[in-house]
Scaffold this motif. Structure first.
Motif, mmCIF file in Angstrom:
data_model
loop_
_atom_site.group_PDB
_atom_site.id
_atom_site.type_symbol
_atom_site.label_atom_id
_atom_site.label_comp_id
_atom_site.label_asym_id
_atom_site.label_seq_id
_atom_site.Cartn_x
_atom_site.Cartn_y
_atom_site.Cartn_z
ATOM 1 N N GLU A 110 11.012 92.619 52.273
ATOM 2 C CA GLU A 110 12.161 92.723 51.375
ATOM 3 C C GLU A 110 12.101 91.560 50.389
ATOM 4 O OE1 GLU A 110 14.885 93.124 49.222
ATOM 5 O OE2 GLU A 110 15.926 91.732 50.532
ATOM 6 N N LYS A 155 12.829 91.614 46.960
ATOM 7 C CA LYS A 155 13.865 91.547 45.931
ATOM 8 C C LYS A 155 15.032 90.661 46.366
ATOM 9 C CE LYS A 155 16.738 94.300 42.831
ATOM 10 N NZ LYS A 155 17.948 93.474 43.031
ATOM 11 N N ASP A 191 16.413 87.414 44.383
ATOM 12 C CA ASP A 191 17.806 87.300 43.946
ATOM 13 C C ASP A 191 18.370 85.922 44.277
ATOM 14 O OD1 ASP A 191 17.785 89.867 42.964
ATOM 15 O OD2 ASP A 191 18.680 90.769 44.751
ATOM 16 N N TYR A 234 11.507 86.432 37.040
ATOM 17 C CA TYR A 234 12.140 87.369 37.977
ATOM 18 C C TYR A 234 11.755 88.805 37.640
ATOM 19 C CZ TYR A 234 16.105 89.877 40.181
ATOM 20 O OH TYR A 234 16.888 90.737 40.900
ATOM 21 N N LEU A 258 9.299 91.479 39.776
ATOM 22 C CA LEU A 258 9.846 92.769 40.201
ATOM 23 C C LEU A 258 9.074 93.943 39.616
ATOM 24 C CD1 LEU A 258 13.748 92.491 40.206
ATOM 25 C CD2 LEU A 258 12.189 92.645 42.137
ATOM 26 N N SER A 264 5.321 95.145 47.847
ATOM 27 C CA SER A 264 5.810 93.845 48.320
ATOM 28 C C SER A 264 4.683 92.819 48.319
ATOM 29 C CB SER A 264 6.416 93.981 49.725
ATOM 30 O OG SER A 264 5.456 94.490 50.644
ATOM 31 N N ARG A 271 4.134 91.640 44.780
ATOM 32 C CA ARG A 271 5.255 90.810 44.350
ATOM 33 C C ARG A 271 5.150 89.398 44.922
ATOM 34 N NH1 ARG A 271 10.541 94.898 44.832
ATOM 35 N NH2 ARG A 271 10.040 96.145 42.980
#
Length: 474
Positions: free
Chosen positions: A408, A410, A414, A426, A430, A435, A438
């Motif tokens: 996870e 994102k 955040d 950011y 994204l 994942s 990222r």
């Protein structure tokens, strides 16, 4: 057999946004403007360079130059629009690319400019190789590289009809391309292939068998007159004060450009965003770096020779004791006293933080409200993170595991937005689809992180993935 443009299905995820100029009259007009700019450069700098001008006609010339290299070699209009491939990182941090095509058509890589014509569904994987490792001994004495070396794999191999390998030879006035070959390394031995066609920026090999492939040029006595497309890259060395710049003159080879960027970023240096394209230069010639302000340049003369991406590229160090409103930089052919490149460096181009074209913009400093809180000075003493200055940080110790196991992402981003990451970073992270990719994109920023940044990321990971962090700390 090459497919025509109308017969091709082009796989286009991210199209080029550069303007196209059609028609002989428009091309002639553009070349006349370029010639006029060359004439002005003989007498010094104009009030603004062609690339810096706000005049729409001159801006169009600049965009065309950005697309066409030296401004005289026209891009092949039959090439497909550029597509962004999937980027893959191995555990050693080496970058590779992959794309899966659903059927017959054409593909051009936005990262490497490598192109393929395919006859059926295929998965393509490719990465840059090392000329130094492969082109050796007598072969290196007879041949020189004129483009990146690629390690290419295709599944199934027979699905590829043609591969378009990038080269940086300026073919204007070079009607004879008989000195060009495609080097194919099979079991460590060089096999020379004759390209089916030679285009201004690509050599085409049809029905290729894949391994390591790249474009070569036969070395002859006239190598000093060997014209190539080239780039000037400027980096701001932020660890040197007050202002120190590194100016590189390199062939228009994306593997070399990528290697320089990786080296400079490790030293916290960031690229200054100035138009990189030069007039065509010649191997073996010397080029003089000069500037308008009281600056120190060492060395002032760059002897231009081809060096592979795995070798240290030469550069001039430019030192400014005081950053004035603007500094005019130029590169001239020492023998002909001809201006090959120039740019205007303004005060706003060099931010105090060292932020350049590729610089991370987040300050990696805690908000003022947090800095004023009691006990903030004790940050960095998070258990498992940076408890002491001699121990490696949690992020350094577990980089590979975090890339592979954080799902996870994102939610973590955040929590970092505004403190560690700016909005541009950011969004860029994204934009990655998985994942893994990222997390790799996040860790590419690691050289710019302060201990406080690493602690903040540790806290975010612990909040979103407490069981993973606990498992790694055992």
């Amino acid at each position: 057999m090459e497919m025509s443009r109308s017969d091709k299905q082009c796989f286009s995820l991210v199209p080029d946004r550069e303007a196209e100029i059609h028609g002989q009259a428009e091309v002639a007009s553009w070349m006349q403007q370029d010639a006029a700019l060359m004439e002005m450069s003989r007498f010094g700098f104009s009030s603004s360079s062609e690339e810096d001008s706000s005049d729409p006609d001159v801006s169009l010339v600049a965009r065309r130059r950005e697309e066409d290299g030296c401004g005289r070699c026209q891009r092949d209009k039959c090439l497909p629009e550029a597509t962004v491939p999937e980027i893959i990182w191995d555990e050693g941090g080496k970058k590779a690319y992959r794309v899966s095509l659903p059927g017959a058509g054409s593909f051009r890589c936005a990262e490497t400019d490598l192109c393929f014509d395919v006859k059926a569904a295929v998965t393509l994987s490719y990465e840059y190789g090392s000329w130094q490792q492969h082109l050796r001994g007598g072969d290196a004495k007879r041949w020189t590289f004129v483009g990146p070396l690629f390690n290419i794999r295709a599944e199934p191999a027979g699905a590829v009809g043609a591969v378009y390998l990038p080269h940086f030879v300026c073919l204007r006035g070079q009607g004879d391309t008989s000195k060009m070959r495609i080097g194919h390394f099979v079991d460590g031995k060089l096999v020379l292939e004759t390209p089916a066609r030679v285009k201004p920026f690509h050599a085409v090999l049809e029905n290729a068998s894949f391994s390591f492939l790249g474009v070569l040029w036969r070395k002859i006595a006239s190598i000093l007159h060997f014209p190539i497309h080239s780039l000037v890259l400027i980096y701001h060395a932020t660890r040197k004060e007050p202002v120190t710049l590194h100016l590189y003159l390199i062939p228009d080879d994306r593997s070399i450009k990528q290697a320089i960027e990786e080296t400079e970023k490790k030293s916290m240096s960031y690229r200054v965003d100035k138009p990189p394209l030069t007039k065509r230069v010649n191997c073996g010639r010397s080029y003089v770096v000069s500037g308008s302000a009281p600056i120190a340049i060492q060395p002032k003369i760059l002897d231009f020779h081809l060096r592979g991406a795995d070798k240290q590229q030469i550069f001039s160090e430019i030192y400014l004791s005081v950053m004035v409103e603007e500094v005019k930089l130029s590169l001239k052919d020492e023998e002909r006293d001809k201006c090959m490149w120039h740019a205007v460096l303004r005060r706003g181009d060099i931010a105090p933080s060292g932020a350049g074209a590729d610089a991370p913009r987040a300050s990696c400093r805690p908000p003022r409200s947090r800095r004023s809180q009691p006990g903030w000075a004790d940050r960095g003493q998070i258990p498992g993170a940076s408890a002491t200055t001699t121990e490696k940080h949690f992020l350094d110790l577990h980089r590979v595991e975090l890339i592979n196991r954080v799902v996870e992402v994102k939610g973590v981003l955040d929590l970092l937005l505004g403190d560690v990451l700016d909005f541009e970073q950011y969004q860029r992270i994204l934009a990655e689809k998985t994942s893994h990719s990222r997390m790799r994109e996040l860790f590419k920023l690691m050289p710019s992180w302060t201990p406080w940044c690493k602690d903040r990321i540790y806290e975010a990971l612990k909040e979103k993935h407490p069981h993973l962090v606990e498992d790694l700390e055992k």
